[in-house]
Design a protein around this motif. Sequence first.
Motif, mmCIF file in Angstrom:
data_model
loop_
_atom_site.group_PDB
_atom_site.id
_atom_site.type_symbol
_atom_site.label_atom_id
_atom_site.label_comp_id
_atom_site.label_asym_id
_atom_site.label_seq_id
_atom_site.Cartn_x
_atom_site.Cartn_y
_atom_site.Cartn_z
ATOM 1 N N VAL A 1 0.917 -1.308 0.196
ATOM 2 C CA VAL A 1 -0.162 -0.055 0.043
ATOM 3 C C VAL A 1 0.965 1.265 0.013
ATOM 4 O O VAL A 1 0.457 2.074 -0.663
ATOM 5 C CB VAL A 1 -1.012 -0.101 1.250
ATOM 6 N N ALA A 2 1.931 1.376 0.817
ATOM 7 C CA ALA A 2 2.889 2.610 0.834
ATOM 8 C C ALA A 2 3.225 2.786 -0.477
ATOM 9 O O ALA A 2 3.425 4.004 -1.024
ATOM 10 C CB ALA A 2 3.900 2.271 1.924
ATOM 11 N N LEU B 1 2.296 1.836 -3.547
ATOM 12 C CA LEU B 1 1.254 2.162 -4.473
ATOM 13 C C LEU B 1 0.781 3.666 -4.427
ATOM 14 O O LEU B 1 0.677 4.560 -5.046
ATOM 15 C CB LEU B 1 0.147 1.240 -4.357
ATOM 16 N N LEU B 2 0.584 4.204 -2.913
ATOM 17 C CA LEU B 2 0.314 5.509 -2.640
ATOM 18 C C LEU B 2 1.248 6.391 -3.112
ATOM 19 O O LEU B 2 1.081 7.313 -3.847
ATOM 20 C CB LEU B 2 0.038 5.535 -1.083
ATOM 21 N N PHE B 3 2.529 6.152 -2.821
ATOM 22 C CA PHE B 3 3.546 6.962 -3.286
ATOM 23 C C PHE B 3 4.071 7.140 -4.839
ATOM 24 O O PHE B 3 4.300 7.997 -5.251
ATOM 25 C CB PHE B 3 5.086 6.530 -2.701
ATOM 26 N N ALA B 4 3.483 5.824 -5.306
ATOM 27 C CA ALA B 4 3.565 5.731 -7.125
ATOM 28 C C ALA B 4 2.600 6.511 -7.707
ATOM 29 O O ALA B 4 2.736 6.959 -8.904
ATOM 30 C CB ALA B 4 4.004 4.288 -7.249
ATOM 31 N N ASN B 5 1.504 6.543 -6.863
ATOM 32 C CA ASN B 5 0.208 7.202 -7.840
ATOM 33 C C ASN B 5 -0.405 8.462 -7.254
ATOM 34 O O ASN B 5 -1.182 9.218 -7.940
ATOM 35 C CB ASN B 5 -1.005 6.053 -7.659
ATOM 36 N N LEU B 6 0.354 8.904 -6.275
ATOM 37 C CA LEU B 6 -0.199 10.293 -5.894
ATOM 38 C C LEU B 6 1.036 11.338 -5.905
ATOM 39 O O LEU B 6 2.129 11.485 -5.226
ATOM 40 C CB LEU B 6 -0.532 10.552 -4.255
ATOM 41 N N PRO B 7 0.808 12.466 -7.169
ATOM 42 C CA PRO B 7 1.900 13.231 -7.481
ATOM 43 C C PRO B 7 2.232 14.048 -6.306
ATOM 44 O O PRO B 7 3.513 14.450 -6.387
ATOM 45 C CB PRO B 7 1.129 13.925 -8.782
ATOM 46 N N LEU C 1 3.049 13.274 -3.426
ATOM 47 C CA LEU C 1 3.943 12.514 -2.562
ATOM 48 C C LEU C 1 5.253 12.111 -3.534
ATOM 49 O O LEU C 1 6.159 11.794 -2.912
ATOM 50 C CB LEU C 1 3.629 11.217 -2.050
ATOM 51 N N ASP C 2 5.343 12.761 -4.763
ATOM 52 C CA ASP C 2 6.654 12.545 -5.466
ATOM 53 C C ASP C 2 8.165 13.098 -4.592
ATOM 54 O O ASP C 2 9.019 12.244 -4.590
ATOM 55 C CB ASP C 2 6.512 13.104 -7.039
ATOM 56 N N ALA C 3 7.893 14.156 -4.289
ATOM 57 C CA ALA C 3 9.199 14.840 -3.566
ATOM 58 C C ALA C 3 9.402 13.952 -2.298
ATOM 59 O O ALA C 3 10.719 13.474 -2.274
ATOM 60 C CB ALA C 3 8.739 16.364 -3.445
ATOM 61 N N VAL C 4 8.560 13.664 -1.543
ATOM 62 C CA VAL C 4 8.800 12.850 -0.244
ATOM 63 C C VAL C 4 9.362 11.382 -0.579
ATOM 64 O O VAL C 4 10.284 10.921 -0.142
ATOM 65 C CB VAL C 4 7.719 12.633 0.453
ATOM 66 N N ALA D 1 12.861 11.390 -1.901
ATOM 67 C CA ALA D 1 14.004 11.488 -0.916
ATOM 68 C C ALA D 1 13.909 10.509 -0.085
ATOM 69 O O ALA D 1 15.241 10.214 0.540
ATOM 70 C CB ALA D 1 13.527 12.663 0.178
ATOM 71 N N MET D 2 12.887 9.555 0.121
ATOM 72 C CA MET D 2 12.854 8.463 1.018
ATOM 73 C C MET D 2 13.378 7.292 0.395
ATOM 74 O O MET D 2 14.094 6.322 1.375
ATOM 75 C CB MET D 2 11.479 8.261 1.504
ATOM 76 N N ALA D 3 13.463 7.057 -1.034
ATOM 77 C CA ALA D 3 13.840 5.853 -1.683
ATOM 78 C C ALA D 3 15.259 5.504 -1.095
ATOM 79 O O ALA D 3 15.422 4.176 -1.062
ATOM 80 C CB ALA D 3 13.574 6.108 -3.108
ATOM 81 N N PRO D 4 16.127 6.078 -1.435
ATOM 82 C CA PRO D 4 17.520 5.820 -1.021
ATOM 83 C C PRO D 4 17.451 5.418 0.379
ATOM 84 O O PRO D 4 18.545 4.566 0.803
ATOM 85 C CB PRO D 4 18.359 7.187 -1.471
ATOM 86 N N ILE D 5 17.031 6.081 1.130
ATOM 87 C CA ILE D 5 17.021 5.834 2.590
ATOM 88 C C ILE D 5 16.490 4.443 2.955
ATOM 89 O O ILE D 5 16.990 3.493 3.642
ATOM 90 C CB ILE D 5 16.231 6.776 3.454
#
Length: 311
Positions: free
Chosen positions: A8-9, A11-17, A19-22, A25-29
């Motif tokens: 769910v996390a 899919l939310l980040f992938a489909n809600l523009p 949240l793109d910036a967040v 930033a969080m992906a490499p972490i």
Amino acid sequence: MAIVLGTVAYLLFANLPALDAVGDAMAPIFYDSLPWFMFFILLVTFCKIDFRQLMPVAWHLREAVTQVLLVAAVVAAVLLTGAEGDSLVLLEAVLCCVIAPCACAAAVVTAKMGGNMEQVTTFNFLSNIITALLVPVAFPLVDSSVHIDFWPAFWRLLSKVCMVLVLPMAAAYIVKHYMHTLHRRIVAVRDLSFYLWAASLAVITGITVRNITHAQTSVAFLLLIAAVSLVICLLQFAIGRMIGTHYHRTQEAAQALGQKNTSFAIWIAYAYLNPLSSVGPGCYILWQNCINSAELWYHRKHVLPAGENKL
């Protein structure tokens, strides 16, 4: 819950523009956190084992032979059928699922169900060495475009084993024998390694869903890879249970052969084979942890009450 949360996390980040910036930033972490999760999971686990019991036992040999035979069967299937295209990708996905070593978290799940952590940990080391030997031999036979020098590849793979297994074991040995206050605090936290594993599973699931959704192929072929990886997962758990039954170590043997280090399998798929074959071990992550969840539920509902009543 961890699998659902990770899915769910993502899919939310992938489909809600918004949240793109967040997400960027969080992906490499999240990616960088996985090795640390594995390190602390094993550190906590190894703090609870008896190092004197880390010895090979009879069922280890049978499972090691089984791992080799499964790899040989897939390689033979490729050579005898002359597989190419999607058929070759499918068999490469199967190969990654069977050649992958025992998962680091297998001991955690085994311990949760009252099994012998030491025996699973010992097989973990053996399985990783076997994988390091098999990959440089099997992969060039499966894909003629793969050129691997045996010893450099073997030492490269073995170095990853040392990073994943040897370092946390050495740290746990030091903590257990020379840092007694810290050791008592670690072992006093019930199920700490289990909840660390659950948190890492949520992260791994998110990454897996991302890889599957970005795979450059048809949905039908993705479903075929997922179905085949499910069959391979069930097969390896079943064979493990059959082997373990003869030695009264059903749970340990099933986890040791069935629960795979799929992160490692995904890495070798990307490094040496068609990247699309990484979808196989990616789906395997979901299947094996669904099986783990079912086993943990069954153990808590049916085995624990019986044991408590007997006491």
